[in-house]
Design a protein around this motif. Structure first.
Motif, short mmCIF file in Angstrom:
data_model
loop_
_atom_site.label_atom_id
_atom_site.label_comp_id
_atom_site.label_asym_id
_atom_site.label_seq_id
_atom_site.Cartn_x
_atom_site.Cartn_y
_atom_site.Cartn_z
N VAL A 282 39.66 18.54 20.15
CA VAL A 282 41.03 18.57 19.63
C VAL A 282 41.77 19.78 20.17
N VAL A 283 41.12 20.94 20.13
CA VAL A 283 41.75 22.17 20.63
C VAL A 283 42.11 22.02 22.10
N ALA A 284 41.19 21.48 22.90
CA ALA A 284 41.45 21.30 24.33
C ALA A 284 42.59 20.31 24.56
N GLY A 285 42.62 19.24 23.79
CA GLY A 285 43.70 18.27 23.93
C GLY A 285 45.05 18.88 23.61
N LEU A 286 45.11 19.66 22.54
CA LEU A 286 46.37 20.32 22.17
C LEU A 286 46.82 21.29 23.26
N ALA A 287 45.87 22.01 23.84
CA ALA A 287 46.22 22.98 24.90
C ALA A 287 46.79 22.26 26.12
N ILE A 288 46.17 21.16 26.52
CA ILE A 288 46.66 20.41 27.68
C ILE A 288 48.05 19.85 27.41
N ALA A 289 48.26 19.32 26.21
CA ALA A 289 49.57 18.76 25.87
C ALA A 289 50.64 19.85 25.89
N LEU A 290 50.35 20.99 25.31
CA LEU A 290 51.33 22.07 25.25
C LEU A 290 51.68 22.57 26.64
N LEU A 291 50.67 22.79 27.47
CA LEU A 291 50.93 23.26 28.83
C LEU A 291 51.70 22.23 29.65
N SER A 292 51.39 20.96 29.45
CA SER A 292 52.11 19.90 30.17
C SER A 292 53.57 19.87 29.75
N TRP A 293 53.81 19.97 28.44
CA TRP A 293 55.19 19.95 27.94
C TRP A 293 56.00 21.11 28.50
#
Length: 325
Positions: A282-293
């Protein structure tokens, strides 16, 4: 000499999304032609037909009836359907690389971070109503994906819709790429859990994708499908990643933004149990989403040549360049 600004960043963003769709489809097709995979064409005809119809309708409202909001919603929906149809089989091709499983390392990382997955499952069993509430949020994934396109277009957030679309594509591709190198079967399979461990609740995912996941790894499953594909990615969690993108996309829309925040916080909270994910997934998914945004938003902001005031939790906190409506 400075580069000329793109007179229509929305069209530029749309081109990038369609290029990503085409490139993803090409990789899937090449994998089928050169490898042991078999494309189940019948699973693609519905998404393809719907996407084409939506594109034609978008063209009509962009050129004949002149309704920019409706045209934007229709083309956004077409892009989502088309990309999902080719990204799902891409995840199957990626899983077939069969790199060593990372479940042991991910479970150990959870323990080092202080996360106790079984305690969270026990909490869901102790309060079934809480689990049902979170599970409903988890299951809102498909509805939210469509609703975001409609809501942003109707509210006039033209470029924010493109930020969401590009972030959706980038996040998905990055997640598939990371999961290729760091595959995992998920908590349910790793801990050999069964219904005995969840007597009061029925988590959504459990071990249901595992036959396909291991079939792709050992070569016994080689069917590439669009409609009806299983979600086989564990690390990072795409569900959690897209939950954050949903929240960010809808945040500035009056009334809807706060509701979306509550819904997607619940969806992210449901992800470990209902998605069979480690907390670090979950933490990794949130990090990827935030950086992509952030990356997409800044890129489109440069394309417009404008600096706008922040309009979301991430933008406000980081004073990011904001994309105008």
């Amino acid at each position: 000499m400075t580069e000329p600004l793109d007179p229509d960043p929305s069209k530029h963003a749309d081109r990038i999304v369609w290029i990503a769709v085409g490139a993803t489809a090409a990789v899937v097709f090449i994998a089928a032609m050169l490898g042991p995979f078999r494309i189940e064409w019948i699973s693609f005809w519905k998404p393809a037909l719907v996407a084409v119809l939506l594109m034609l309708m978008s063209w009509f409202y962009a050129t004949v009836r002149k309704d920019a909001a409706l045209a934007g919603a229709l083309i956004g929906a077409a892009q989502l359907i088309a990309f999902a149809a080719v990204a799902a089989p891409l995840s199957y091709v990626a899983a077939s690389a069969a790199f060593p499983l990372w479940d042991g390392e991910l479970a150990a990382l959870d323990r080092r971070l202080g996360f106790d997955w079984m305690s969270w499952l026990d909490a869901m069993n102790a309060v079934p109503l809480l689990h049902r509430t979170l599970a409903l949020a988890y299951a809102s994934f498909a509805v939210q994906t469509t609703a975001i396109v409609v809501v942003l277009a109707a509210a006039g957030h033209t470029l924010r819709l493109r930020v969401f679309m590009l972030s959706f594509v980038l996040t998905t591709l990055l997640t598939i790429g990371v999961s290729t190198l760091m595959p995992a079967q998920g908590v349910w399979g790793h801990l050999h859990l069964s219904s005995i461990n969840s007597p009061a609740i029925v988590p959504v995912t459990r071990d249901l994708p595992l036959p396909v996941f291991f079939g792709l790894r050992d070569g016994t499953f080689r069917h590439l499908v669009a409609e009806g594909a299983d979600g086989i990615i564990s690390f990072p969690s795409l569900h959690a990643a897209l939950g954050l993108l949903f929240l960010l996309a809808l945040w500035p829309v009056r009334y809807v933004g706060r509701i979306a925040a509550l819904l997607n916080v619940a969806m992210i909270a449901a992800t470990p149990v209902d998605g069979s994910h480690y907390f670090c997934d979950v933490v990794a998914g949130l990090a990827i989403a935030l950086l992509s945004w952030i990356a997409v938003q800044r890129a489109l902001a440069r394309a417009t040549g404008e600096r706008m005031r922040p309009s979301g939790p991430v933008e406000s906190a980081a004073a990011l360049v904001h994309v105008p409506k």
